[in-house]
Design a protein around this motif. Structure first.
Motif, PDB file in Angstrom:
ATOM      1  N   TYR A 151       0.832  -1.204   0.000  1.00 32.35           N
ATOM      2  CA  TYR A 151       0.000   0.000   0.000  1.00 32.35           C
ATOM      3  C   TYR A 151       0.871   1.262   0.000  1.00 32.35           C
ATOM      4  CZ  TYR A 151      -3.698   3.240   1.526  1.00 32.35           C
ATOM      5  OH  TYR A 151      -4.591   4.281   1.622  1.00 32.35           O
ATOM      6  N   VAL A 152       1.865   1.282   0.865  1.00 32.23           N
ATOM      7  CA  VAL A 152       2.761   2.441   0.951  1.00 32.23           C
ATOM      8  C   VAL A 152       3.588   2.576  -0.325  1.00 32.23           C
ATOM      9  CG1 VAL A 152       4.753   3.402   2.171  1.00 32.23           C
ATOM     10  CG2 VAL A 152       2.855   2.403   3.467  1.00 32.23           C
ATOM     11  N   ASN A 153       4.058   1.438  -0.852  1.00 31.22           N
ATOM     12  CA  ASN A 153       4.882   1.485  -2.066  1.00 31.22           C
ATOM     13  C   ASN A 153       4.107   2.011  -3.266  1.00 31.22           C
ATOM     14  OD1 ASN A 153       7.015   0.474  -0.617  1.00 31.22           O
ATOM     15  ND2 ASN A 153       6.766  -1.635  -1.327  1.00 31.22           N
ATOM     16  N   ILE A 154       2.818   1.710  -3.353  1.00 33.11           N
ATOM     17  CA  ILE A 154       2.002   2.228  -4.461  1.00 33.11           C
ATOM     18  C   ILE A 154       1.865   3.738  -4.340  1.00 33.11           C
ATOM     19  CG2 ILE A 154      -0.296   2.206  -5.520  1.00 33.11           C
ATOM     20  CD1 ILE A 154      -0.518  -0.734  -4.838  1.00 33.11           C
ATOM     21  N   PHE A 155       1.775   4.234  -3.122  1.00 37.04           N
ATOM     22  CA  PHE A 155       1.756   5.696  -2.923  1.00 37.04           C
ATOM     23  C   PHE A 155       3.046   6.330  -3.439  1.00 37.04           C
ATOM     24  CE2 PHE A 155      -2.018   5.457  -0.355  1.00 37.04           C
ATOM     25  CZ  PHE A 155      -2.515   6.754  -0.332  1.00 37.04           C
ATOM     26  N   PHE A 156       4.184   5.718  -3.128  1.00 41.24           N
ATOM     27  CA  PHE A 156       5.460   6.240  -3.608  1.00 41.24           C
ATOM     28  C   PHE A 156       5.512   6.196  -5.142  1.00 41.24           C
ATOM     29  CE2 PHE A 156       7.507   4.550   0.555  1.00 41.24           C
ATOM     30  CZ  PHE A 156       6.987   5.630   1.248  1.00 41.24           C
ATOM     31  N   THR A 157       5.019   5.096  -5.708  1.00 37.45           N
ATOM     32  CA  THR A 157       5.025   4.951  -7.166  1.00 37.45           C
ATOM     33  C   THR A 157       4.101   5.978  -7.817  1.00 37.45           C
ATOM     34  OG1 THR A 157       5.354   2.567  -6.824  1.00 37.45           O
ATOM     35  CG2 THR A 157       4.817   3.300  -9.055  1.00 37.45           C
ATOM     36  N   ALA A 158       2.953   6.213  -7.200  1.00 43.81           N
ATOM     37  CA  ALA A 158       2.028   7.236  -7.715  1.00 43.81           C
ATOM     38  C   ALA A 158       2.690   8.607  -7.696  1.00 43.81           C
ATOM     39  CB  ALA A 158       0.742   7.244  -6.886  1.00 43.81           C
ATOM     40  N   ALA A 159       3.455   8.900  -6.635  1.00 43.27           N
ATOM     41  CA  ALA A 159       4.165  10.179  -6.557  1.00 43.27           C
ATOM     42  C   ALA A 159       5.205  10.285  -7.671  1.00 43.27           C
ATOM     43  CB  ALA A 159       4.839  10.331  -5.189  1.00 43.27           C
ATOM     44  N   PHE A 160       5.838   9.159  -8.003  1.00 45.73           N
ATOM     45  CA  PHE A 160       6.813   9.159  -9.106  1.00 45.73           C
ATOM     46  C   PHE A 160       6.126   9.500 -10.425  1.00 45.73           C
ATOM     47  CE2 PHE A 160       8.768   6.801 -12.624  1.00 45.73           C
ATOM     48  CZ  PHE A 160      10.045   7.354 -12.622  1.00 45.73           C
ATOM     49  N   PHE A 161       4.995   8.857 -10.707  1.00 48.29           N
ATOM     50  CA  PHE A 161       4.270   9.145 -11.950  1.00 48.29           C
ATOM     51  C   PHE A 161       3.749  10.581 -11.964  1.00 48.29           C
ATOM     52  CE2 PHE A 161       3.572   4.401 -12.261  1.00 48.29           C
ATOM     53  CZ  PHE A 161       4.374   4.246 -13.380  1.00 48.29           C
ATOM     54  N   ALA A 304      14.033   1.754  -4.409  1.00 46.50           N
ATOM     55  CA  ALA A 304      13.989   0.321  -4.688  1.00 46.50           C
ATOM     56  C   ALA A 304      12.609  -0.269  -4.453  1.00 46.50           C
ATOM     57  CB  ALA A 304      15.023  -0.408  -3.817  1.00 46.50           C
ATOM     58  N   HIS A 305      11.708   0.484  -3.811  1.00 41.95           N
ATOM     59  CA  HIS A 305      10.383  -0.039  -3.481  1.00 41.95           C
ATOM     60  C   HIS A 305       9.301   0.416  -4.455  1.00 41.95           C
ATOM     61  CE1 HIS A 305      12.104  -1.495   0.216  1.00 41.95           C
ATOM     62  NE2 HIS A 305      12.470  -0.272   0.580  1.00 41.95           N
ATOM     63  N   LEU A 306       9.672   1.196  -5.473  1.00 49.16           N
ATOM     64  CA  LEU A 306       8.675   1.619  -6.456  1.00 49.16           C
ATOM     65  C   LEU A 306       8.152   0.388  -7.199  1.00 49.16           C
ATOM     66  CD1 LEU A 306      10.316   4.845  -7.919  1.00 49.16           C
ATOM     67  CD2 LEU A 306       8.774   4.610  -5.978  1.00 49.16           C
ATOM     68  N   THR A 307       6.856   0.356  -7.426  1.00 48.24           N
ATOM     69  CA  THR A 307       6.187  -0.826  -7.976  1.00 48.24           C
ATOM     70  C   THR A 307       5.821  -0.598  -9.435  1.00 48.24           C
ATOM     71  OG1 THR A 307       5.275  -1.291  -5.787  1.00 48.24           O
ATOM     72  CG2 THR A 307       4.256  -2.406  -7.655  1.00 48.24           C
ATOM     73  N   PHE A 308       6.497  -1.324 -10.351  1.00 51.66           N
ATOM     74  CA  PHE A 308       6.236  -1.162 -11.783  1.00 51.66           C
ATOM     75  C   PHE A 308       5.816  -2.486 -12.430  1.00 51.66           C
ATOM     76  CE2 PHE A 308       9.571   2.095 -10.918  1.00 51.66           C
ATOM     77  CZ  PHE A 308       8.784   3.208 -11.141  1.00 51.66           C
ATOM     78  N   LYS A 309       5.044  -3.284 -11.724  1.00 47.91           N
ATOM     79  CA  LYS A 309       4.671  -4.572 -12.294  1.00 47.91           C
ATOM     80  C   LYS A 309       3.224  -4.901 -11.957  1.00 47.91           C
ATOM     81  CE  LYS A 309       6.621  -6.952  -8.249  1.00 47.91           C
ATOM     82  NZ  LYS A 309       7.607  -7.930  -7.783  1.00 47.91           N
ATOM     83  N   GLY A 310       2.643  -5.748 -12.814  1.00 49.93           N
ATOM     84  CA  GLY A 310       1.297  -6.249 -12.590  1.00 49.93           C
ATOM     85  C   GLY A 310       0.236  -5.161 -12.612  1.00 49.93           C
ATOM     86  N   SER A 314      -0.883  -0.020 -13.144  1.00 53.20           N
ATOM     87  CA  SER A 314      -1.976   0.786 -13.700  1.00 53.20           C
ATOM     88  C   SER A 314      -2.675   1.591 -12.610  1.00 53.20           C
ATOM     89  CB  SER A 314      -2.990  -0.110 -14.422  1.00 53.20           C
ATOM     90  OG  SER A 314      -3.561  -1.050 -13.526  1.00 53.20           O
ATOM     91  N   VAL A 315      -2.788   1.003 -11.416  1.00 50.38           N
ATOM     92  CA  VAL A 315      -3.406   1.725 -10.299  1.00 50.38           C
ATOM     93  C   VAL A 315      -2.552   2.920  -9.904  1.00 50.38           C
ATOM     94  CG1 VAL A 315      -4.097   1.567  -7.872  1.00 50.38           C
ATOM     95  CG2 VAL A 315      -4.620  -0.309  -9.430  1.00 50.38           C
ATOM     96  N   ALA A 316      -1.254   2.707  -9.787  1.00 52.20           N
ATOM     97  CA  ALA A 316      -0.344   3.803  -9.422  1.00 52.20           C
ATOM     98  C   ALA A 316      -0.343   4.893 -10.489  1.00 52.20           C
ATOM     99  CB  ALA A 316       1.067   3.259  -9.218  1.00 52.20           C
ATOM    100  N   LEU A 317      -0.393   4.468 -11.758  1.00 56.12           N
ATOM    101  CA  LEU A 317      -0.408   5.438 -12.859  1.00 56.12           C
ATOM    102  C   LEU A 317      -1.685   6.276 -12.834  1.00 56.12           C
ATOM    103  CD1 LEU A 317       0.947   6.526 -15.412  1.00 56.12           C
ATOM    104  CD2 LEU A 317      -0.207   4.711 -16.707  1.00 56.12           C
ATOM    105  N   LYS A 318      -2.813   5.624 -12.659  1.00 50.98           N
ATOM    106  CA  LYS A 318      -4.093   6.345 -12.603  1.00 50.98           C
ATOM    107  C   LYS A 318      -4.118   7.309 -11.416  1.00 50.98           C
ATOM    108  CE  LYS A 318      -9.056   5.545 -11.890  1.00 50.98           C
ATOM    109  NZ  LYS A 318     -10.113   4.509 -11.653  1.00 50.98           N
ATOM    110  N   ALA A 319      -3.700   6.814 -10.248  1.00 44.14           N
ATOM    111  CA  ALA A 319      -3.710   7.654  -9.048  1.00 44.14           C
ATOM    112  C   ALA A 319      -2.746   8.832  -9.217  1.00 44.14           C
ATOM    113  CB  ALA A 319      -3.318   6.823  -7.826  1.00 44.14           C
TER     114      ALA A 319
END
Length: 637
Positions: A151-161, A304-310, A314-319
């Motif tokens: 959950y936290v990693n998706i937030f970080f990934t969303a911030a990256f996008f 290293a915890h950014l999530t770019f798979k599965g 798409s959820v992180a990108l949309k968010a």
């Protein structure tokens, strides 16, 4: 038939190459402010230096920094730090994140913004609306209770996008896209979001432990009453005390603006006093839930915890994209409004680059989305900030808290955070603005209410989408159904104005003057053809037998900024249809872009260059001259 030949003529001979036209159009689209206009006269080395200063504003204001600026920025930085601590913890809780991440997000991003940001007044931090929007999207995929790390990693990934999107938009100078989030949309969306957030805070106010992850009104109210057995009066009474204190501090600021600092430090006082109270009475054992452990130390790396798979990608990108657009619109609007108070200007595209870089850097250092919140930025402004250094001083304060004081906030009552959020959200429900919109523009009011009701009754994404959709429909209607109006002469002058607005304007016998006020494209060409025909028909029907027949239609082209092939085809049809009825067509004041296309399409050749004029007065004078000549020839015969 003769014509008058000594009137000034429209320049129809000057033409530009396609490359020149394309260059001009691109410049107006992407560089309307001409930021590099003064670079041509500079040698190559200085061009590079000035270009670097453009993208890194600290190189511009840093060498001019003074001790007086230092004192002002230090005071402002300390003031906004006192607000950043409780807000950071509160908004992280609102997003369903560990509170420490809210403090992390107030440390690194402000440092990046101080280097690349162009606003002297903006204070960087997390915001409530984006926090809730991110949570509402990500919780559809995974919740914090199910998998905290993911959950936290998706937030970080969303911030990256978010950061990548914002930086790309800034470098490509596509700030125009943010303009599709109209002020009415943002006002309604923020109001609806604030309403839902306030209702959600009843969980903290009542000391509840279970709640819904949905954000619509029905689900929130259902959760409040479904878990009513968890209500704790102790938490509610303490929350009311905090609310009264915060509202009194806010009221004091409104009555005595010089005491703004009281309102600014009130949230921190609530956190400190609430923590002391909860510690002394062992509040957790008496129905007053607390924040819990906060570990010491500055931001750990999260790259290293950014999530770019599965499916999580798409959820992180949309968010990231949706919350990023919202954060951009809010941050730029706040920066511009505060800049106006100091007679300053900020560059929206440079701001997007700064937001993008700070969010990318934040995603690498355990931060989630940040922008320029209005509450914190307003405090920064009133505290007397002079430069972006106030953000640096705030970051230093947060760093000290993270290194030495973070564990002390473990006893902060959740009800204190709820009270802080409620008071902050009340200001976002702008009832006076809703009333103003209803009086000024009913459609803007509908757009605003669509966002408000969509957020409150359904989801934040639906509310935002419906409102933006209505705004786009309105824009398309303006394009497809442009306004036309009939002009009349103001007696005793050469001025021609809209007859509906100026009732003393008079018809010119035998002449119909129509003003076209927008570009003529394929979407509007058919409508304009029919509208001109109807104007002509109405004019013919209303004229008495004693009045002269309609003999001339003048199309005033001053407001036609562009025309395409369908528009030119429409002009050929209009001319052909009117001349069949014995009505001549004249065009006045065409812009260069339009004139070039009319010449290239041979419309000017078909109409006759002598029927294109600089002004309505000259067109009528030329028509009267030709009419007079025709009468003289008939008399001679």
């Amino acid at each position: 038939m003769g014509t008058i030949t000594n009137h000034p003529k429209v320049n129809l001979t000057q033409t530009r190459t396609y490359c020149e036209t394309l260059k001009s159009d691109l410049k107006e689209t992407f560089f309307p402010d001409n930021p590099f206009g003064g670079f041509k006269s500079l040698p190559p080395g200085r061009r590079v230096w000035y270009g670097l200063k453009y993208y890194v504003p600290i190189l511009e204001w840093g060498p001019k920094y003074t001790l007086a600026y230092f004192r002002s920025d230090l005071l402002a930085g300390l003031t906004i730090a006192s607000l950043a601590i409780p807000q950071g913890i509160s908004y992280a809780r609102l997003a369903g994140l560990p509170p420490i991440i809210g403090l992390y997000s107030s440390f690194v991003p402000p440092l990046i913004y101080a280097v690349f940001g162009s606003s002297k007044n903006l204070a960087v931090g997390t915001v409530a609306a984006a926090s809730l929007l991110l949570a509402s999207i990500i919780e559809n995929d995974v919740t914090y209770a199910e998998n905290p790390e993911l959950y936290v990693n998706i937030f970080f990934t969303a911030a990256f996008f978010t950061g990548v999107m914002q930086a790309v938009l800034g470098f490509l100078r596509l700030g125009i896209l943010v303009d599709f989030l109209s002020r009415s949309t943002i006002t309604g969306f923020m109001g609806g979001t604030a309403s839902i957030i306030i209702l959600q805070q009843l969980k903290g106010m009542l000391g509840m432990t279970h709640f819904t992850t949905k954000t619509n009104l029905i689900s929130v109210l259902h959760a409040i009453f479904h878990y009513r057995h968890e209500w704790r009066w102790e938490s509610f009474v303490l929350g009311i005390c905090f609310l009264v204190f915060l509202l009194l501090a806010k009221h004091l600021k409104e009555k005595m603006p010089k005491l703004f600092w009281v309102s600014a430090i009130a949230p921190l006082l609530v956190v400190i006093l609430g923590g002391l109270f909860a510690f002394l009475v062992k509040g957790e054992e008496h129905g007053i839930p607390i924040v819990g452990e906060l570990k010491k130390g500055i931001n750990p790396l999260s790259i290293a915890h950014l999530t770019f798979k599965g499916k999580h990608l798409s959820v992180a990108l949309k968010a990231g994209v949706l919350s990023g657009f919202l954060a951009l619109a809010e941050g730029i609007a706040v920066g511009r409004s505060l800049a106006l108070l100091k007679d300053e200007q900020i560059d929206g595209n440079k701001e997007m680059i700064a937001y993008g870089l700070m969010n990318v850097a934040g995603s690498f250092t355990s931060c989630y989305l940040t922008t320029g919140p209005f509450s914190k930025s307003a405090v920064n402004y009133h505290a007397g900030c002079k430069t972006q250094m106030s953000n640096v001083f705030m970051s230093i304060c947060i760093m000290l808290v993270l290194l030495f004081l973070a564990p002390l906030f473990k006893y902060t009552p959740l009800v204190a955070l709820s009270a802080i959020i409620i008071v902050a959200m009340i200001g976002l429900i702008e009832i006076h603005e809703y009333k103003r919109l209803y009086k000024v523009d009913k459609f803007d009011f509908i757009v605003c209410m669509a966002a408000f009701i969509g957020v409150v009754m359904f989801t934040m994404v639906i509310g935002l989408s419906v409102s933006v959709g209505l705004s786009l429909i309105r824009a398309l209607i303006y394009v497809a159904r442009p306004a036309t109006c009939k002009l009349g002469n103001i007696p005793g002058t050469d001025i021609y104005l809209e007859m509906k607005q100026y009732t003393d304007a008079c018809d010119v016998p035998g002449v119909l003057v129509l003003q076209l006020t927008s570009p003529i494209y394929f979407a509007s060409a058919g409508y304009l053809r029919e509208r001109i025909s109807r104007w002509v028909q109405d004019e013919q029907n209303k004229r008495d037998k004693s009045e002269a027949d309609l003999q001339l239609v003048i199309l005033e082209f001053g407001g036609v900024t562009a025309i395409d092939n369908s528009g030119i085809g429409m002009l050929f049809e209009v001319r052909k249809n009117l001349e069949k009825q014995g009505i001549k067509v004249a065009i006045t004041n065409p812009r260069q872009e339009v004139a070039e296309k009319l010449v290239a399409a041979k419309f000017v050749e078909s109409l006759g260059e002598e029927w294109i004029f600089l002004s309505i007065k000259e067109a009528i004078a030329a028509w009267l001259f030709t009419l007079h000549e025709a009468i003289n020839k008939e008399v001679q015969v």
